[in-house]
Design a protein around this motif. Structure first.
Motif, PDB file in Angstrom:
ATOM      1  N   SER A  57      20.912  44.756  67.820  1.00 50.75           N
ATOM      2  CA  SER A  57      19.694  45.534  68.051  1.00 50.75           C
ATOM      3  C   SER A  57      18.541  44.738  68.623  1.00 50.75           C
ATOM      4  O   SER A  57      17.715  45.287  69.362  1.00 50.75           O
ATOM      5  N   TYR A  58      18.463  43.439  68.299  1.00 50.66           N
ATOM      6  CA  TYR A  58      17.249  42.699  68.634  1.00 50.66           C
ATOM      7  C   TYR A  58      17.456  41.447  69.481  1.00 50.66           C
ATOM      8  O   TYR A  58      16.484  40.882  69.985  1.00 50.66           O
ATOM      9  N   VAL A  59      18.691  41.005  69.635  1.00 49.74           N
ATOM     10  CA  VAL A  59      18.912  39.766  70.375  1.00 49.74           C
ATOM     11  C   VAL A  59      19.600  40.011  71.715  1.00 49.74           C
ATOM     12  O   VAL A  59      19.147  39.544  72.754  1.00 49.74           O
TER      13      VAL A  59
ATOM     14  N   LEU B  59      14.787  33.216  67.269  1.00 49.90           N
ATOM     15  CA  LEU B  59      14.843  34.382  66.405  1.00 49.90           C
ATOM     16  C   LEU B  59      13.469  34.741  65.864  1.00 49.90           C
ATOM     17  O   LEU B  59      12.700  33.867  65.461  1.00 49.90           O
ATOM     18  N   SER B  60      13.169  36.007  65.826  1.00 48.97           N
ATOM     19  CA  SER B  60      11.905  36.492  65.302  1.00 48.97           C
ATOM     20  C   SER B  60      12.061  36.871  63.831  1.00 48.97           C
ATOM     21  O   SER B  60      12.998  37.589  63.460  1.00 48.97           O
TER      22      SER B  60
ATOM     23  N   HIS C 191      10.215  38.902  62.325  1.00 50.52           N
ATOM     24  CA  HIS C 191      10.024  40.352  62.276  1.00 50.52           C
ATOM     25  C   HIS C 191      11.352  41.082  62.488  1.00 50.52           C
ATOM     26  O   HIS C 191      11.630  42.089  61.827  1.00 50.52           O
ATOM     27  N   HIS C 192      12.168  40.574  63.385  1.00 55.28           N
ATOM     28  CA  HIS C 192      13.467  41.197  63.636  1.00 55.28           C
ATOM     29  C   HIS C 192      14.419  40.969  62.472  1.00 55.28           C
ATOM     30  O   HIS C 192      15.226  41.848  62.134  1.00 55.28           O
TER      31      HIS C 192
ATOM     32  N   ASN D 280      23.783  43.659  62.916  1.00 55.88           N
ATOM     33  CA  ASN D 280      22.712  44.510  63.441  1.00 55.88           C
ATOM     34  C   ASN D 280      21.592  43.693  64.088  1.00 55.88           C
ATOM     35  O   ASN D 280      20.984  44.128  65.060  1.00 55.88           O
ATOM     36  N   LEU D 281      21.321  42.519  63.509  1.00 62.45           N
ATOM     37  CA  LEU D 281      20.284  41.652  64.081  1.00 62.45           C
ATOM     38  C   LEU D 281      20.576  41.354  65.540  1.00 62.45           C
ATOM     39  O   LEU D 281      19.699  41.501  66.408  1.00 62.45           O
TER      40      LEU D 281
ATOM     41  N   ALA E  16      13.589  43.399  59.838  1.00 64.21           N
ATOM     42  CA  ALA E  16      14.020  44.753  60.198  1.00 64.21           C
ATOM     43  C   ALA E  16      15.537  44.903  60.185  1.00 64.21           C
ATOM     44  O   ALA E  16      16.047  46.007  60.413  1.00 64.21           O
ATOM     45  N   SER E  17      16.256  43.809  59.900  1.00 63.98           N
ATOM     46  CA  SER E  17      17.721  43.826  59.965  1.00 63.98           C
ATOM     47  C   SER E  17      18.353  43.516  58.620  1.00 63.98           C
ATOM     48  O   SER E  17      19.382  42.851  58.543  1.00 63.98           O
TER      49      SER E  17
END
Length: 238
Positions: free
Chosen positions: A53-55, A213-214, A216-217, A49-50, A220-221
């Motif tokens: 959704s975010y990368v 990589l954040s 925060h992300h 999901n990381l 959220a993952s």
């Protein structure tokens, strides 16, 4: 092939023949752990999901996430329950993403070499050499590099995303870019610094885009506290 750049996020939007590009993510598990997760409460990480959704950009078709790790040696850990927690985590990932996630395991070799002290110990000034525990992870970078190269030659991907900041992977990246220049390579660095200058230059020079990589992300993952259709739950402590 049409290219559209999203400079704000540091990656390329890629369209191949009007379709999303086939993408495989290669994750160096130990580099991710020691780079960002060690000492945090974010180890229950849903890596699929990381990246989904975010990368990755919306044009990327995520077909596979390959996670390279090695079994923890309980007898050499501060907490012998480390091996159980690792097994729980890998089982949870496999249950959540049975079709997307592939776990490739290497091994940890433990040794007890004698090492020379850099500075004397005030309490024992006569000591010059001490015996220490030494742990070396084997096969992870080699497995990742060989799979990356194999994927390029077998047309397994149009885009490879490497989550690592290990410069030992430079040769594999360079080989892919030299012989398959149309394939895209992205570097996702698991480092605490937000400065792109801390991304390995050896990797970055062979990449089409790079990103840090954040935290925060990552936060959220996280995986759910209880994994559906199983008895697995998040460990109470790490």
């Amino acid at each position: 092939m049409l290219l559209g750049r999203q400079a704000t996020f540091g990656w390329l939007c890629l369209f191949k023949d009007g379709k999303n590009i086939k993408t495989i993510v290669y994750i160096d598990g130990y580099n991710l752990y020691y780079g960002l997760l060690r000492g945090s409460n974010l180890k229950w990480l849903n890596i699929v999901n990381l990246f989904a959704s975010y990368v990755l950009d919306k044009t990327a078709l995520l077909v596979e996430v390959r996670y390279y790790t090695a079994p923890v040696l309980g007898r050499m850990s501060d907490d012998p329950r480390s091996t159980q927690r690792q097994r729980q985590y890998l089982q949870a990932l496999k249950i959540m993403h049975p079709k997307t996630l592939i776990v490739i395991e290497g091994k940890i070799l433990a040794s007890k070499p004698h090492q020379r002290l850099v500075k004397p110990i005030p309490q024992a000034p006569e000591l010059q050499i001490v015996q220490v525990y030494d742990f070396n992870e084997k096969k992870t970078d080699v497995n990742l590099a060989s799979d990356l190269i194999t994927g390029a030659w077998t047309s397994a991907y149009d885009q490879a995303v490497i989550c690592s900041n290990d410069s030992d992977l430079e040769g594999a990246l360079a080989a892919v870019k030299r012989h398959h220049p149309k394939l895209r390579i992205g570097i996702v660095a698991p480092i605490r610094s937000g400065d792109h200058r801390h991304i390995s230059g050896d990797l970055a020079r062979n990449a089409d885009w790079k990103k840090i990589l954040s935290v925060h992300h990552i936060a959220a993952s996280q995986l759910p506290l209880s994994i559906p259709n199983s008895k697995l739950t998040k460990p109470e402590s790490w």
